[in-house]
Design an enzyme around this catalytic site. Structure first.
Site, PDB file in Angstrom:
ATOM      1  N   HIS A 121      19.709  41.141 -69.216  1.00 45.94           N
ATOM      2  CA  HIS A 121      20.646  40.351 -70.004  1.00 45.94           C
ATOM      3  C   HIS A 121      20.562  40.841 -71.449  1.00 45.94           C
ATOM      4  O   HIS A 121      19.519  41.315 -71.900  1.00 45.94           O
ATOM      5  CB  HIS A 121      20.226  38.881 -69.905  1.00 45.94           C
ATOM      6  N   ASP A 198      11.295  37.890 -68.847  1.00 40.69           N
ATOM      7  CA  ASP A 198      12.444  37.019 -69.071  1.00 40.69           C
ATOM      8  C   ASP A 198      12.543  36.100 -67.867  1.00 40.69           C
ATOM      9  O   ASP A 198      12.957  36.504 -66.790  1.00 40.69           O
ATOM     10  CB  ASP A 198      13.709  37.873 -69.226  1.00 40.69           C
ATOM     11  N   GLN A 201      16.131  32.984 -65.369  1.00 41.99           N
ATOM     12  CA  GLN A 201      16.710  32.751 -64.051  1.00 41.99           C
ATOM     13  C   GLN A 201      15.665  32.463 -62.974  1.00 41.99           C
ATOM     14  O   GLN A 201      16.026  32.093 -61.857  1.00 41.99           O
ATOM     15  CB  GLN A 201      17.542  33.968 -63.620  1.00 41.99           C
ATOM     16  N   LYS A 224      18.987  25.768 -67.981  1.00 41.55           N
ATOM     17  CA  LYS A 224      19.193  26.310 -66.638  1.00 41.55           C
ATOM     18  C   LYS A 224      18.344  25.598 -65.592  1.00 41.55           C
ATOM     19  O   LYS A 224      18.438  25.896 -64.409  1.00 41.55           O
ATOM     20  CB  LYS A 224      18.894  27.812 -66.628  1.00 41.55           C
ATOM     21  N   CYS A 362      26.994  39.029 -69.904  1.00 45.94           N
ATOM     22  CA  CYS A 362      26.058  39.491 -70.938  1.00 45.94           C
ATOM     23  C   CYS A 362      25.186  40.636 -70.406  1.00 45.94           C
ATOM     24  O   CYS A 362      23.996  40.728 -70.721  1.00 45.94           O
ATOM     25  CB  CYS A 362      25.188  38.359 -71.455  1.00 45.94           C
TER      26      CYS A 362
END
Length: 408
Positions: A121, A198, A201, A224, A362
């Site tokens: 991303h 990261d 997600q 999220k 993105c």
């Protein structure tokens, strides 16, 4: 708890959009919020609204207890060693920027290397671009396999003794790939590099144990994972955070201020300048309580079943292309329908009350790797059902018929 019972806990799902019951398939962008989270934020503003760490009055004490209680919940949720290792941020983007600016720029020199992947991303790409430009470091990419996955052999060949930082998404927001971050971290550490994950997600869907992963930094976003927008967290190993300089300065994060010199508070507060996102943190704590009441294993199992069902159904649509691996993937499916622009697909679906994502997500470098300008994406969460997917497929068939001239 049955999915039908879970759905009742999300007020926003009980509505019609364009005359149709809402089907929300955009949770990878932002999840919906259960009543318990909404009520937690509401309670703070109605009963405890006050600044934290400053006042000695009752409201200030209650607000501080709730805020720091949320930090304890985050630490336990991702299995950090202590609350000192949890820094509240505005989200994953801010957290990754903190590491790129506060850590990488301090340790990287000309000719050193920062290693990432083409699937990142923009939030896990641009900060490293800027860090490389500022320090003279080289930005390197682990190559992707044809299905978008990563081979550990390629990781071994990309990381060298000059590598200072490796930063990889745990779960791709486009491909649904679940990356072997634990194994990548072990390789990075063998070469003396630090591992950044990261977790935007992954945290909402998978059990996360940062100690087992042995990552040095881990970033997550609350919105999220059923929490409010504007709140997230950065995990960092204590010794690294202790030696890292803040990148934002002001009230709350200082210990002592003279006219020409200042010193910082202990962890974690030295990284939280100004009035923090108090209500957001409380909402994040409530979201963690909610997710744990459902069970991360149950959420993961439910999403895998939905994804398998979705791929089976979508593969039956002629001229529909699915991107990423067909197996062992997270709860989303990214696709294109012939030559129909994804925005047109999303517009027709919206007319049927179905919310999906369309665009480059993105991830423009990844789009170029896929040789497309954009894609459509349906992403699933604990409140979605097979009926939602059936409606998605029916609407896509309708879209295919409407744009028949652009198919094939």
């Amino acid at each position: 708890m049955k999915t039908s019972e879970i759905r009742e806990l999300f007020p926003i799902l009980n509505q019609e959009v364009n005359g149709h019951p809402l089907v929300y398939l955009d949770s990878a962008a932002t999840s919906q919020k259960p009543v318990s989270v909404i009520e937690a934020v509401k309670h703070y503003y109605e009963w405890d609204n006050s600044n934290v760490h400053r006042g000695v009055h009752t409201l200030g004490s209650r607000a501080t207890d709730a805020y720091e209680g949320a930090r304890e919940k985050v630490a336990k949720f991702i299995h950090a060693k202590s609350t000192e290792e949890i820094i509240f941020t505005r989200g994953t983007t801010t957290a990754l920027n903190m590491v790129a600016s506060g850590y990488a720029r301090a340790v990287c020199r000309e000719g050193d290397e920062i290693v990432i992947t083409p699937m990142e991303h923009h939030s896990n790409l641009i900060p490293w671009q800027q860090a490389a430009k500022a320090t003279g470091a080289v930005l390197k990419y682990i190559p992707l396999q044809p299905d978008g996955s990563i081979r550990l052999e390629d990781v071994e060949q990309t990381i060298t003794e000059r590598t200072k930082v490796v930063s990889v998404t745990y779960v791709s927001n486009v491909l649904g790939v679940v990356n072997p971050v634990k194994e990548i971290a072990a390789i990075a550490h063998r070469y003396g590099a630090k591992m950044v994950v990261d977790g935007a997600q992954s945290t909402p869907h998978l059990k996360v144990d940062v100690q087992d992963l042995d990552c040095d930094f881990y970033a997550l976003s609350g919105h999220k994972m059923c929490a409010p927008t504007g709140i997230g967290a950065l995990y960092g190993k204590k010794e690294l955070l202790q030696n890292m300089e803040p990148i934002e300065f002001g009230g709350e994060m200082i210990d002592h201020v003279d006219l020409y010199e200042s010193t910082w508070k202990d962890l974690p507060w030295k990284f939280e300048g100004g009035t923090p996102i108090i209500a957001g943190a409380i909402g994040l704590g409530a979201a963690i309580d909610f997710l744990e009441s459902i069970g991360l294993d149950n959420i993961d199992r439910h999403e895998k079943q939905l994804t398998t069902y979705a791929i089976e159904r979508l593969q039956q649509i002629e001229d529909l292309t699915i991107y990423g691996p067909l197996n062992n993937r997270a709860g989303l499916v990214t696709f294109n329908l012939g030559d129909v622009h994804p925005h047109d697909v999303a517009t027709v679906l919206d007319a049927d009350g179905i919310a999906i994502r369309a665009g480059h997500h993105c991830c423009q470098p990844l789009m170029r790797w896929l040789q497309v300008s954009s894609t459509a994406r349906a992403s699933f969460y604990l409140y979605n059902t097979e009926e939602d997917i059936d409606r998605l497929v029916a609407s896509l068939l309708k879209t295919k018929e409407y744009f028949g001239h652009a198919i094939g």
